[in-house]
Write a protein that holds these residues in place. Structure first.
Motif, mmCIF file in Angstrom:
data_model
loop_
_atom_site.group_PDB
_atom_site.id
_atom_site.type_symbol
_atom_site.label_atom_id
_atom_site.label_comp_id
_atom_site.label_asym_id
_atom_site.label_seq_id
_atom_site.Cartn_x
_atom_site.Cartn_y
_atom_site.Cartn_z
ATOM 1 N N ALA A 468 16.507 1.481 -5.781
ATOM 2 C CA ALA A 468 16.533 1.927 -4.391
ATOM 3 C C ALA A 468 17.369 3.191 -4.260
ATOM 4 N N ARG A 469 17.332 3.799 -3.090
ATOM 5 C CA ARG A 469 17.976 5.103 -2.879
ATOM 6 C C ARG A 469 19.494 5.063 -3.046
ATOM 7 N N ASN A 551 14.935 0.063 3.710
ATOM 8 C CA ASN A 551 14.957 1.058 2.639
ATOM 9 C C ASN A 551 14.426 0.479 1.338
ATOM 10 N N ASP A 552 14.840 -0.753 1.023
ATOM 11 C CA ASP A 552 14.381 -1.380 -0.219
ATOM 12 C C ASP A 552 12.865 -1.471 -0.252
ATOM 13 N N ASP A 555 11.348 1.971 -0.770
ATOM 14 C CA ASP A 555 11.652 2.488 -2.104
ATOM 15 C C ASP A 555 10.872 1.745 -3.184
ATOM 16 N N ARG A 558 7.407 3.339 -3.099
ATOM 17 C CA ARG A 558 7.410 4.653 -3.743
ATOM 18 C C ARG A 558 7.591 4.529 -5.247
ATOM 19 N N GLY A 559 8.404 3.565 -5.682
ATOM 20 C CA GLY A 559 8.605 3.366 -7.108
ATOM 21 C C GLY A 559 7.353 2.877 -7.799
ATOM 22 N N ASP A 593 3.661 6.407 4.082
ATOM 23 C CA ASP A 593 3.607 5.705 2.799
ATOM 24 C C ASP A 593 2.610 4.561 2.793
#
Length: 727
Positions: A468-469, A551-552, A555, A558-559, A593
């Protein structure tokens, strides 16, 4: 270079544009009526759709709007009806229609539930224990349709006839095996009525206790039943009462009343049947009372409640065994206490706290204790064998065979048994029940969930970690069909929850196979807010750290895209209830996304709901979300509340579902959210809003009816992801 898909998939799947077009019907519009929502410290917000709330569910304008949205959904989904019917047929086709559960023995009877072909509801039944009668022989008899010797307790198919919704969520047989008490709900609002049946004559008692939770406990006299009464407005569990069969319900004696409305309440009997217990718990505190089941007149507090101290307890072998986070045991430890304990000063550590291992639960046996725990984001069962003094002589673990799986304790009602029952499943392995003999080490397979037409060798499950970021690594469970290639072209369906410390473990999900067979990758993101990685994982995803949950999720998406598991423009997401809050927040914060989202019974109007103590669950959850009557929490909740942060931007395609009678997330939250989205959404993707007019938080009752709903939103998602089937 892209490797070819297996032939079956290649025939099934092509990629085209979704079916939505300019010819689609026009979504309904609804009136805006100015309304100001104020906070005690003076802050105010405008809510033009507040009027859609009607606690009685009778307002004609409101009902008209919901019906108009349903009509729009019908029209929008009409072109996808063939796909929806095909999906429904596939999903139902994987269900063995005349299936039954694994029987368990209790007080000389074997209890189980079974389904009959073509019927929606279970039959709850039992058989008398005798020579040659066991779990395997009963399953074999049920499979052959041999019900000789069976005693039917409840046939829900008969009881549900003519009802739009019906459920029985708890039933208990009296200690002498003669009387059945059960809690039924025919609305879906989780307001139950307790009824009674004489199992020797088959006749029902006239006694009926309305307005209660689904939680019943018998005393040893076989005439007295303890139950929990709900507040009629908030539906909070507020009072424990006892009813004596044959006496007026109005004369039922008040046993205990909880005055703090931030606590939930439940009742039970201890493992050795010696005590009846009353447990109360909030997000950060708990307290247990106990009384002898033979004479439950006065209840004793095991240990007084204290903020930030949680515990639960069970009794066997002349002592209490207590799971607690006291004394800094963030991931919980086990302690013991004498049978007459009244304070924490009498507790003695038994199984020490481990910062790397989260203890979720335990089951007491005469010669050992089975401990359900988590380590490295996965479940495991620790077996602690006892020495002659009640200490731990040795420990071992139940083995698992896959990188991502779910394992947990099954029904084990008899503490003197040498056999431990446990369940095992994964995203590729159907639910399996084993029993392990602690004396000999023998393991027996009692049952694996039958899934007609399913071949587990055609699917692969995987565990990956996405950073995560903020640098924290988030575990992700994946499943896909054999032949999948990580070339960045596949569609992805990502699911998560991330609240209340509830862990979303990777268990088999029959309907998901319909996605996998069409080339979709299915992922469960084990984001902060759950407890997959221990108690701190939960603490880092609530209150003023709730943004980590959102956020998790983003992320992880995106990962997975960056690693080639999916195409950036072919990602769908789903969450329900508090997971619907997740969907709403992510839709606002990262709309680009996701191509499509499913938000079922979504908790999206966080601030307004949490400001209203009359709404069920509000006061219980201040320690989960925060109390918006305090400005720091108000401001933080306002920063992510989906309804309050709808903006003029292009949103993903949205499928939003609710139930008119939902008591946990009221229907007006998603109704208002959709209405506001229609005002400002600059995108062209459809927003579909489906209200089940006869159901509550869990959707329609019955094992087949709910799959109609699932087939509908699956069809919606597949269409948006560009997944097509050949004629």
């Amino acid at each position: 270079m892209r490797m070819p898909l297996p032939l079956a998939l290649a025939v099934l799947m092509t990629t085209t544009a979704p079916s939505a077009s300019a010819a689609d019907p026009t979504p309904p519009d609804v009136a805006r009526k100015p309304h100001t929502v104020t906070a005690p410290f003076g802050a105010s917000r405008q809510d033009d759709y507040y009027w859609l709330r009607d606690d009685a569910r009778e307002d004609k304008a409101m009902l008209g709007y919901l019906e108009a949205e349903n009509a729009y959904a019908d029209a929008l989904m009409a072109p996808l009806r063939p796909l929806q019917e095909q999906l429904y047929g596939e999903i139902v086709g994987r269900i063995k229609q005349d299936d039954s559960s694994v029987p368990y023995r209790d007080r000389g009877w074997w209890y189980y539930s079974r389904y009959e072909s073509g019927k929606d509801y279970p039959v709850h039944a039992r058989r008398k224990d005798a020579a040659g009668v066991d779990a395997l022989s009963i399953q074999a008899a049920n499979a052959k349709g041999d019900f000789n010797g069976e005693q039917v307790l409840l046939d829900l198919n008969v009881m549900a006839a003519g009802k739009g919704y019906f459920g029985v969520d708890d039933y208990e047989v009296s200690p002498d095996n003669r009387i059945l008490a059960w809690a039924e709900d025919d609305v879906g609002r989780r307001q139950y009525t307790i009824r009674f049946r004489d199992l020797e004559t088959g006749k029902d008692y006239p006694d009926a206790i309305p307005g209660v939770s689904a939680n019943v406990v018998w005393a040893d006299d076989n005439r007295t039943l303890f139950y929990v009464e709900n507040d009629p407005e908030t539906l909070l569990t507020v009072r424990v009462k006892k009813h004596v069969l044959g006496t007026p319900v109005a004369q039922d004696v008040l046993v205990y009343e909880e005055e703090d409305d931030s606590f939930y309440m439940g009742i039970g009997r201890t493992r050795d049947e010696k005590f009846i217990t009353i447990g109360v718990e909030s997000t950060v505190s708990s307290e247990l009372r106990y009384a002898p089941a033979a004479d439950p007149q006065a209840f004793t507090v095991l240990a007084p409640r204290q903020r930030d101290v949680e515990y639960d307890a069970d009794h066997l072998g002349g002592r209490w065994v207590i799971r607690t986070n006291a004394d800094g045991a963030t991931n919980f430890k086990l302690a013991t206490a004498p049978s007459d304990a009244t304070s924490r000063a009498q507790w003695r550590d038994w199984l020490a706290h481990d910062p790397q291992v989260f203890i979720e639960g335990y089951e007491l046996f005469d010669g050992f204790t089975a401990i359900a725990e988590r380590s490295g984001g996965l479940e495991r069962i620790r077996l602690a064998k006892l020495d002659g003094n009640g200490g731990i002589a040795s420990q071992e673990y139940v083995a698992a065979d896959e990188p991502a799986y779910s394992m947990g304790l099954a029904a084990n009602p008899e503490p003197d048994s040498p056999w431990l029952r446990y369940g095992y499943t994964s995203l590729a392995t159907p639910a399996t029940t084993y029993e392990l003999n602690m004396a000999t080490g023998e393991r027996r397979l009692l049952k694996q969930q039958p899934v007609p037409g399913y071949d587990p060798s055609k699917y692969v499950t995987e565990r990956v970690w996405i950073e995560a970021r903020d640098g924290v690594k988030v575990p992700v469970s994946l499943v896909y069909r054999q032949g999948f290639v990580k070339d960045g072209t596949a569609p992805l369906f990502q699911y998560a929850y991330g609240s209340y410390g509830i862990s979303m473990d990777p268990g088999f999900n029959g309907p998901v196979v319909s996605l996998l067979d069409r080339g979709v990758v299915y992922a469960i993101a084990h984001i902060r807010g759950g407890q997959e990685m221990g108690r701190q994982w939960y603490e880092d995803g609530k209150l003023l750290r709730k943004q980590n949950t959102f956020n998790d999720f983003v992320d992880v998406t995106r990962g997975l895209v960056a690693q080639g598991y999916a195409a950036k423009d072919r990602v769908a997401a789903m969450g329900g209830s508090a997971g619907g809050l997740l969907m709403g927040a992510v839709a606002n914060q990262a709309p680009g996304d996701y191509r499509a989202m499913v938000a079922q019974v979504p908790f999206v109007d966080v601030v307004t709901t949490m400001l209203d103590a009359s709404i069920p669950l509000t006061t219980n959850e201040y320690d989960e979300w925060g109390n918006p009557e305090q400005k720091p929490f108000y401001d933080y909740m306002l920063s992510y509340s989906p309804y309050d942060n709808v903006a003029a931007q292009a949103y993903p395609a949205l499928f939003v579902g609710t139930g008119l009678w939902d008591s946990q997330v009221q229907y007006w939250e998603p109704a208002k959210w959709v209405a506001k989205l229609r005002d400002v959404n600059t995108g062209t993707h459809p927003v579909l809003f489906r209200t089940n007019m006869e159901a509550g938080h869990g959707g329609k009752s019955g094992r087949f009816r709910r799959f109609r709903e699932q087939a509908e939103y699956y069809a919606f998602v597949l269409d948006q992801l560009g997944v097509r089937e050949a004629p």
